[in-house]
Design a protein around this motif. Sequence first.
Motif, PDB file in Angstrom:
ATOM      1  N   THR B 260      -3.449  -1.504   4.400  1.00 32.18           N
ATOM      2  CA  THR B 260      -4.194  -1.142   3.195  1.00 32.18           C
ATOM      3  C   THR B 260      -4.589   0.334   3.208  1.00 32.18           C
ATOM      4  OG1 THR B 260      -5.035  -3.383   3.180  1.00 32.18           O
ATOM      5  CG2 THR B 260      -6.111  -1.830   1.736  1.00 32.18           C
ATOM      6  N   TYR B 262      -2.726   2.761   4.472  1.00 33.51           N
ATOM      7  CA  TYR B 262      -1.520   3.479   4.070  1.00 33.51           C
ATOM      8  C   TYR B 262      -1.308   3.326   2.561  1.00 33.51           C
ATOM      9  CZ  TYR B 262       3.250   5.288   4.426  1.00 33.51           C
ATOM     10  OH  TYR B 262       4.391   6.024   4.278  1.00 33.51           O
ATOM     11  N   LEU B 263      -1.528   2.105   2.077  1.00 33.46           N
ATOM     12  CA  LEU B 263      -1.392   1.844   0.645  1.00 33.46           C
ATOM     13  C   LEU B 263      -2.369   2.716  -0.156  1.00 33.46           C
ATOM     14  CD1 LEU B 263      -0.560   0.174  -1.819  1.00 33.46           C
ATOM     15  CD2 LEU B 263      -1.904  -1.711  -0.968  1.00 33.46           C
ATOM     16  N   PHE B 264      -3.597   2.752   0.288  1.00 34.91           N
ATOM     17  CA  PHE B 264      -4.626   3.519  -0.423  1.00 34.91           C
ATOM     18  C   PHE B 264      -4.292   5.017  -0.429  1.00 34.91           C
ATOM     19  CE2 PHE B 264      -8.544   5.979  -0.506  1.00 34.91           C
ATOM     20  CZ  PHE B 264      -9.190   5.440  -1.601  1.00 34.91           C
TER      21      PHE B 264
ATOM     22  N   PRO C 225      -6.128  -5.269  -2.863  1.00 28.03           N
ATOM     23  CA  PRO C 225      -5.378  -4.022  -2.686  1.00 28.03           C
ATOM     24  C   PRO C 225      -4.095  -3.979  -3.508  1.00 28.03           C
ATOM     25  CG  PRO C 225      -6.123  -4.831  -0.572  1.00 28.03           C
ATOM     26  CD  PRO C 225      -6.440  -5.898  -1.572  1.00 28.03           C
ATOM     27  N   MET C 228      -4.969  -2.612  -6.975  1.00 30.96           N
ATOM     28  CA  MET C 228      -5.708  -1.347  -7.084  1.00 30.96           C
ATOM     29  C   MET C 228      -5.117  -0.388  -8.113  1.00 30.96           C
ATOM     30  SD  MET C 228      -6.987   0.020  -3.382  1.00 30.96           S
ATOM     31  CE  MET C 228      -5.391   0.078  -2.669  1.00 30.96           C
ATOM     32  N   LEU C 316     -14.572  -0.405  -0.774  1.00 26.94           N
ATOM     33  CA  LEU C 316     -13.327   0.021  -1.400  1.00 26.94           C
ATOM     34  C   LEU C 316     -13.503   0.267  -2.900  1.00 26.94           C
ATOM     35  CD1 LEU C 316     -10.351   0.633  -1.205  1.00 26.94           C
ATOM     36  CD2 LEU C 316      -9.868  -1.801  -1.139  1.00 26.94           C
ATOM     37  N   LEU C 320     -13.026   3.864  -4.773  1.00 25.40           N
ATOM     38  CA  LEU C 320     -11.956   4.023  -5.734  1.00 25.40           C
ATOM     39  C   LEU C 320     -12.460   4.594  -7.061  1.00 25.40           C
ATOM     40  CD1 LEU C 320      -9.002   3.302  -5.633  1.00 25.40           C
ATOM     41  CD2 LEU C 320      -9.550   1.076  -6.564  1.00 25.40           C
TER      42      LEU C 320
END
Lengths: 453, 306, 382
Positions: B260, B262-264, C225, C228, C316, C320
């Motif tokens: 996650t 790396y994804l972010f 995720p 997102m 998170l 974001l």
Amino acid sequence: MSPRHKACLPLLLAAALPAGAAQAVHVTYWEKWVGFEAQADQAVIDRFNRSQDRIVVDYSSVSHTDRKTLVATAGGDPPDIAGLNEQNIATFADAEALLPLDDFIRRDGMTNTEWLSRYYPVYARICSHAGHVYAGISTPKVMALYWNKTLFREAGLDPDRPPRTLAEFDDYSRRLTKRDPATGRLTQVGFLPQDPGWWPWIFCSWFGGKLFDEQRVTFASDPRNVAAYDWIQSFTRDYGLDNVKVLSSEFGPWASPSAPFFTGRIAMVFQGVFYDNYIHQYKPGLDYGVGPWPEAVPGVTDFAMAEADVLVIPRGARHVREAWEFIKYVNSANPDARTRDELRGAELLDYLQVKNSPLRVWSPFFAEHNLHPHIAMMRRLSASPNVVSAPDLGIWQEYYREVISSFDRVRLLDATPREAMAFSQSRLEKSWERYRRSLERHGQWAALGETAP
Amino acid sequence: MTRAEGKRLRAGVAFTSLWIVGLAVFTAYPVAASLFYSFCDYSILKAPVWCGLENYRQLAQDELFWKSLRNTLFYAGLSVPLGTAVALGLAVLLNCEVGGRSLFRLLFFMPSIVPVVASAMLWLWIFNGKYGLMNGFLDLFLSPFGLHGPAWLADPSWSKPALVIMSLWGTGNAVVIYLAGLQNVPAELYEAAEIDGASAWRRFIHVTLPAIAPVVAFNAIMALIGAMQLFAQAYIMSEAANGNGNASDGNPARSTLFYTIYLFSTAFQDLRMGYASAMAYVLFLITAALTWMAAQFSRGRYEDSP
Amino acid sequence: MTRVHKGSRRVAMGLLLLFSAAFVLPFVWLLSTSLKPIEQTLSLPLTFIPWAYTADLGGKRVEVTLDFQVTQPGAVVRFLAGEDAGKLGFLGARQLASGSVPATVVHPVAAGSWHVTQRLDRALGEEGPAPLWDVLPRDRIDSRIRPRWDNYPRALAALGGDSASDRDRVGFWTFLGNSLAVAILGVLGTVISNAIVAYGFARLKWRGRDAFFALTLATMMVPFPALMVPLYGVFKALGLIGTLLPLWLPTWFGSAFNIFLMRQFFRTIPEELSEAARIDGCSEWRIFWRIVIPLSTPVLVVAALFHFIFAWNDFLGPLLYLTRKDTYTLALALAGYQSQNGGVQWHYLMAASAVTILPVIILFLFAQKTFIRGIATTGTKG
């Protein structure tokens, strides 16, 4: 502040200020600084706000300014001005997140060349990308060699004569390294590449290597880069990996009284113009010297590295002209300033932050009454033909991460320099290929290609 | 459709209308959009351009993608079995007729509701190589041999185990669940076993375990799904371990580059939203497979008569 | 409950005590660090107790810091020549005997004495006279236990960063307000929307209901995720990036898990109650509001508590969507606190963490039973 309070603010201001000021445009400015640098920023902003009655700059300190700016720009609600790192410029510009400043410069009656010629060349390079000016400088930085004179004396070295060549540097480093005779553990080292370890790529440039060659990534293919990483690894091999780990477990954070250079654990470091402030704060009275990097390539004297924090206007910002006015202010100065009160723009900011000015012309006051103890050296290095900055490359963020990752593997003896760098190289080649294709797809490659370095 | 049916349908739709909107806007559209973007070169600032399977092809060759997957599986593979074992062990201990049971249960449970940012800060400090509690404790045993505890989060080979240890602290949730499961095991089963003269261990193996196996399996798989999405603590701790404030690379030496993270960073740092969407879809498929397994274990347990 | 022998019970008790110590110790460490002065967080050997040291320096009783222990005998001296002439310093016995450094002895020092410095509570960068120091045997230094409660207000004041402009100076109370707003609005949304929707699934019969419910369950397996990127696009289109809305608005439109949880509960309420009301001519809404909801408090409380904890702890989401400091939640501000202060000030960081933890712990202690029952049901039956 709650939204309700925010709504009240203009009303309060309108009531408190004379009628003319009520129409002032509020420019939002995001910057990373807290502490005394932020106070310096605020002082400059106050001076700017008072110098005219149309624009009011509102400062917000924002952590991770780069990511927050990108996210806010993508989300359609960016600040009018963002304080980024120079390394963001190419990436952000290629992503169409930044507004080029060319039109503003032209409207003010200058060409890009004229505008840029006011800076030392390295800072002019930093502001531009693909033939456009995208940024103004906020905080310039020059990195130099700092050495501990007391430790030099103890080792029988002349405290006023820093090493001049790489061979001398290595020799000094050996003579400045001490071990506990009983256990063989290190108690002091001359130099440790990982402290601070922020710019490992600079060792490549220092060794004469190139990171990017017109169209190709040359991290592993340029033998001078590999030589630099060999040199980095030689320190771990000489000291012993365990010894380095034990020694460095005692190091405090770089900006604290227990930082290894301050406690005398490390005798020589490469640090920036800002380091003197931290010495003043955490280790007042430290006897140290500042000079250019030793000659690693014969004939390349006064080698140094420069980088800068920059001001940009994100695309989608609401008050672009007013934002430009402020950027222009911070990137100009009063060349005739003879007193502190006459300082303006860049010089006021750099005077208060105790740093060098990126502009070629320094006012008498700024040059002579600068609070930085080594300002002359910093100016000499800024002007040096051998000062380098990070490559102007859209994939530099990834490149930088690879450089760090290879650096860690090499200094921890996890891989030979050749292996680690080849791994990074193959990743970066793919990244560059992908990046180029993406720009082509969006019709941006041709424009970039014309002006490629 | 009769009038009565129509009326009932209208009432049903009216009551569920909020969810119909929510499902469409916050789930269905994103799932579809994600799929579309995964076939595009997309940065949110520029219009998406179709690029077919390119993102997926690159993913297959992306060492960092595989590294992040390996790191994540390593973490999950260690934290889930250990967490399950610890939680089950504690639940079994609590299930012995000991005094102060509800106090113990409280103590075990409390860490699991601590905000993850705060517990990340706390463990960052506990794992400090020099002044941290962990090495202070370990050195009681190690220093007589001239050894010293590792640098934990600053050492690539110890950073993931450190995160696993931290995850064990938050396992109280499962303790509560397993204890409830144990208490649901009918007493007659134990009595029968006792009459047969089975030892405590044999009773645990032959009576207790089979009875609560579905609960354990279900919760372990849920924990696995959670572990696959590990983000906040790793992000915060790796940012601190590096010192130059960039977590996107899973410092040190990419040892905490989890899926996650790396994804972010691909999506919101590099603005490679198309590529990130492809990663998101792979995660989606993995999770779907795991959920399907969980459903198999719990089949019949919540299927009730209509 | 398993019946076990007395001996095994003792073993079990011993193990439980051991494990609970391991679970509690981090909390103790957190509190102890948060009450120490900074230099005691970075000193060895480790101690859980915050001390205050005092000693006579220059004829004054002052608070001091213990800097380090001298390993060899020697003396505190006054230098006679060179750059340091007139200053005080410490010389080891051998240096003293060699006479290579001209100095007069002020007082001799035994090995094992402590170098102590006057503790000045000055802000960084603040000027003033240099602190007094000396090298003293341990028995000339007094120590007593003194928790520094003022770490707490200082840590909270530093949480927003010490920005230079007043307008920008948002702090703890703003973050707390934001966290509470997100949590409370989210709790309201969760309880209200999911109860309404779950009623539609649990107590009404309509065509397509079961298929729709199956679809609802299926959405539970979509990990956040994975959503997102497009969710960010949704909130961009709504113009909500940089506001708190993306953090609580979706809760007003139901969530699969809570719908499921409440549906299960609603189905346990006898259908006869509804039937009787229908015969009396009550509308479905009235049945829902007057009959089902009052009987469902337990499940509503569980959903509310779970959501409060989730919203309070979420990292998170705020990372974001939030861009401006005045919209930060406490969790996000705490994470930023760590990264914006070059050298980590562990005592402040632990104090700020303790304050972030406190509300959930209090909530938990008040609603302990409900919590544990809620966890147990969702974990074993759901």
